[in-house]
Enzyme design. Structure first.
Site, PDB file in Angstrom:
ATOM      1  N   ARG A  15       0.840  -1.197   0.000  1.00 19.92           N
ATOM      2  CA  ARG A  15       0.000   0.000   0.000  1.00 19.92           C
ATOM      3  C   ARG A  15       0.872   1.243   0.000  1.00 19.92           C
ATOM      4  NH1 ARG A  15      -5.425   0.053   3.593  1.00 19.92           N
ATOM      5  NH2 ARG A  15      -5.239  -2.097   2.948  1.00 19.92           N
ATOM      6  N   SER A  99      -8.516   0.109  -0.037  1.00 16.64           N
ATOM      7  CA  SER A  99      -9.598   0.028   0.933  1.00 16.64           C
ATOM      8  C   SER A  99     -10.162   1.408   1.245  1.00 16.64           C
ATOM      9  CB  SER A  99      -9.102  -0.681   2.192  1.00 16.64           C
ATOM     10  OG  SER A  99     -10.135  -0.891   3.113  1.00 16.64           O
ATOM     11  N   HIS A 100      -9.995   1.862   2.492  1.00 18.77           N
ATOM     12  CA  HIS A 100     -10.586   3.125   2.931  1.00 18.77           C
ATOM     13  C   HIS A 100      -9.622   4.293   2.843  1.00 18.77           C
ATOM     14  CE1 HIS A 100      -8.516   1.381   6.402  1.00 18.77           C
ATOM     15  NE2 HIS A 100      -8.271   2.632   6.762  1.00 18.77           N
ATOM     16  N   LYS A 109      -3.920  -6.542  -2.236  1.00 20.28           N
ATOM     17  CA  LYS A 109      -4.186  -7.604  -1.271  1.00 20.28           C
ATOM     18  C   LYS A 109      -4.000  -8.925  -2.001  1.00 20.28           C
ATOM     19  CE  LYS A 109      -7.439  -4.952   1.573  1.00 20.28           C
ATOM     20  NZ  LYS A 109      -8.801  -4.901   2.170  1.00 20.28           N
ATOM     21  N   ASP A 243     -17.104   0.038   3.357  1.00 16.39           N
ATOM     22  CA  ASP A 243     -15.868   0.771   3.106  1.00 16.39           C
ATOM     23  C   ASP A 243     -15.534   0.702   1.622  1.00 16.39           C
ATOM     24  OD1 ASP A 243     -15.060  -1.883   2.977  1.00 16.39           O
ATOM     25  OD2 ASP A 243     -13.236  -1.586   4.140  1.00 16.39           O
ATOM     26  N   ASP A 245     -13.524  -0.880  -0.465  1.00 13.16           N
ATOM     27  CA  ASP A 245     -13.477  -2.134  -1.229  1.00 13.16           C
ATOM     28  C   ASP A 245     -14.564  -3.095  -0.797  1.00 13.16           C
ATOM     29  OD1 ASP A 245     -12.165  -2.470   1.218  1.00 13.16           O
ATOM     30  OD2 ASP A 245     -10.822  -4.014   0.461  1.00 13.16           O
ATOM     31  N   ASP A 247     -15.342  -4.802   1.802  1.00 16.14           N
ATOM     32  CA  ASP A 247     -15.158  -6.046   2.551  1.00 16.14           C
ATOM     33  C   ASP A 247     -15.582  -5.886   4.005  1.00 16.14           C
ATOM     34  OD1 ASP A 247     -13.035  -4.439   3.314  1.00 16.14           O
ATOM     35  OD2 ASP A 247     -11.526  -6.027   3.200  1.00 16.14           O
ATOM     36  N   ARG A 248     -15.890  -4.648   4.426  1.00 20.24           N
ATOM     37  CA  ARG A 248     -16.401  -4.399   5.776  1.00 20.24           C
ATOM     38  C   ARG A 248     -17.767  -3.736   5.690  1.00 20.24           C
ATOM     39  NH1 ARG A 248     -12.726  -0.740   9.066  1.00 20.24           N
ATOM     40  NH2 ARG A 248     -12.286   0.240   7.053  1.00 20.24           N
ATOM     41  N   HIS A 331     -14.710  -6.517  10.403  1.00 22.77           N
ATOM     42  CA  HIS A 331     -14.346  -7.617   9.505  1.00 22.77           C
ATOM     43  C   HIS A 331     -15.021  -8.882  10.033  1.00 22.77           C
ATOM     44  CE1 HIS A 331     -11.378  -5.915   6.747  1.00 22.77           C
ATOM     45  NE2 HIS A 331     -10.890  -5.220   7.756  1.00 22.77           N
TER      46      HIS A 331
END
Length: 454
Positions: A15, A99-100, A109, A243, A245, A247-248, A331
């Protein structure tokens, strides 16, 4: 470019700022290294809606193909959609997302076949070593038989698979506001919710990696404000925020009040245990609420406490055969989803639980929200070890108080606990406290902070 990989290769992913810290040329080297380290004949690659994601993703794919791997590109997707593809196709995968993080960031990832995580101890260090060597010595020549690049659609299959795990066909009609934050939830929610007895009120579904409305980070209360206002204004039954991407997932009730991720963990744990005949192991990290292990035991399950971090959760999921795992950061991990995290599946469980009874969400989750928590409080300190030692000295030997070192230092009594963890990247100590009531929590929180900041 001259790249400092120590700044962009993190514990669990890659990242950094594009193009300042990394670019497409470097992405190509990561793709080549990923193909070599996994030894895979084929991999799957996807990306989010950030402006830099398509180019970085394609460069990575070409780098992997140059090392002989056939690459399936699934294009725009959420991170859990990439995990679905990795699991369903049994291929190592790479997801391009930050992500965020703000728009100028991007990342990768990585996972092995079946969505098994790749971190520092499971391949990421070797990938970094190869990339650093190639940066110094030059990239290797393409193999004699490069791999191929092919496109594949997985969105509808992903949606169908999730719906097969949670039956919502018989629930009462619900009105749900979803804030996608201009992230990938705007891409995945419509097909997942299609045909269900749900009235969807979309917020910020336009894919825009510059995040024009607010950052796609619902962990920051400022980014939930729009959703909290919209839910009661619409007379909706609940609100869900994803978020960047997707995933949360974060949940707010019919009044616009946030529901703690620990309460969601407990609710989903109870449902997953019911699906498994009242038996099974449920993983929770050590700063989730005490409610979680209590509910797991009440429903016949075995709670297992872990360190904070998805690599620890996923490793323990695999080791123990756990059916579900949850974290305070929203998560949620499912055995039926290759032990990977998926906010969308957690959201479907919440919708099924709410729609399977007549009461409001606030009443439903009250049974899973039994304590008062401080949330995470960060303090800058000159010497992390010295402050942790001071806390140990202050509490060690107190009657009815226990200490443990699973992750930082946890101090616990019958009706309260707190944990202090050092940051791995900054001179910070992170405090989380919980107690049976507000007064006790405030007393314990302030006592701990006085020592940390003393």
């Amino acid at each position: 470019m001259t790249a400092d990989l120590s700044q962009i290769v993190k514990a669990y992913d890659v990242r950094g700022v594009v193009p300042d810290q990394w670019d497409e040329a470097l992405a190509g080297l990561f793709g080549a290294a990923f193909a070599e380290v996994t030894g895979a004949a084929a991999i799957v690659v996807g990306h989010d809606m950030r402006p830099s994601s398509p180019g970085l993703s394609r460069a990575f794919a070409r780098g992997a193909a140059d090392r002989g791997a056939d690459v399936t590109e699934i294009g725009l997707c959420s991170t859990d959609q990439l995990y679905y593809a990795s699991g369903a196709l049994d291929l190592p995968g790479a997801m391009f997302t930050a992500s965020h993080n703000p728009a100028r960031y991007n990342g990768i990832k990585l996972c092995r076949a079946g969505a098994a995580p790749v971190g520092q101890d499971t391949g990421l260090a070797q990938i970094r070593e190869r990339v650093e060597r190639w940066l110094a010595e030059g990239a290797p020549d393409s193999v004699d038989r490069p791999g191929t690049l092919s496109a594949r659609e997985t969105l509808e299959d992903y949606a169908a698979y999730l719906r097969s795990l949670v039956d919502l066909t018989a629930i009462r009609p619900l009105k749900v506001v979803v804030d996608a934050g201009n992230g990938m939830g705007g891409h995945t929610v419509p097909p997942v919710f299609a045909g269900l007895p749900l009235t969807l009120v979309p917020m910020y579904f336009e894919l825009d990696g510059t995040f024009p409305n607010h950052e796609a980070n619902p962990l920051d209360p400022a980014n939930l404000v729009d959703l909290q206002k919209r839910v009661p204004a619409e007379g909706a039954d609940l609100g869900i925020a994803f978020d960047g991407d997707a995933d949360r997932c974060f949940v707010v009730d019919e009044n616009g009040d946030p529901v703690s991720p620990s309460a969601i963990t407990a609710l989903v744990a109870a449902r997953e245990l019911a699906r498994n005949g009242g038996k099974g192991t449920v993983i929770h990290n050590l700063i989730t609420s005490r409610t979680v292990p209590e509910v797991v035991k009440e429903n016949g399950g075995t709670p297992v406490r872990t360190r904070v971090g998805h690599s620890f959760i996923k490793a323990e999921m695999a080791r123990s055969g756990a059916i579900f795992g949850g974290e305070h950061s929203a998560h949620y991990y499912f055995k039926d989803f290759w032990n990977a995290d998926t906010g969308m599946l957690a959201a479907l469980h919440v919708l099924a639980a709410l729609g399977g009874q007549e009461g409001p969400l606030s009443a439903l989750v009250a049974q899973y929200d039994r304590y008062t928590g401080s949330g995470e409080i960060n303090s800058t300190v000159a010497d992390q070890s010295a402050r942790l030692a001071a806390i140990r000295t202050a509490y060690e030997g107190r009657a009815g108080v226990t200490l443990d070192d699973l992750d930082g230092l946890t101090v616990a009594a019958a009706d309260w606990w707190f944990n202090v963890r050092p940051s791995n990247t900054e001179p910070l100590l992170r405090l989380n406290a919980e107690a049976k009531d507000e007064a006790t929590m405030t007393k314990i929180r302030d006592e701990a902070l006085a020592i940390i900041r003393g």
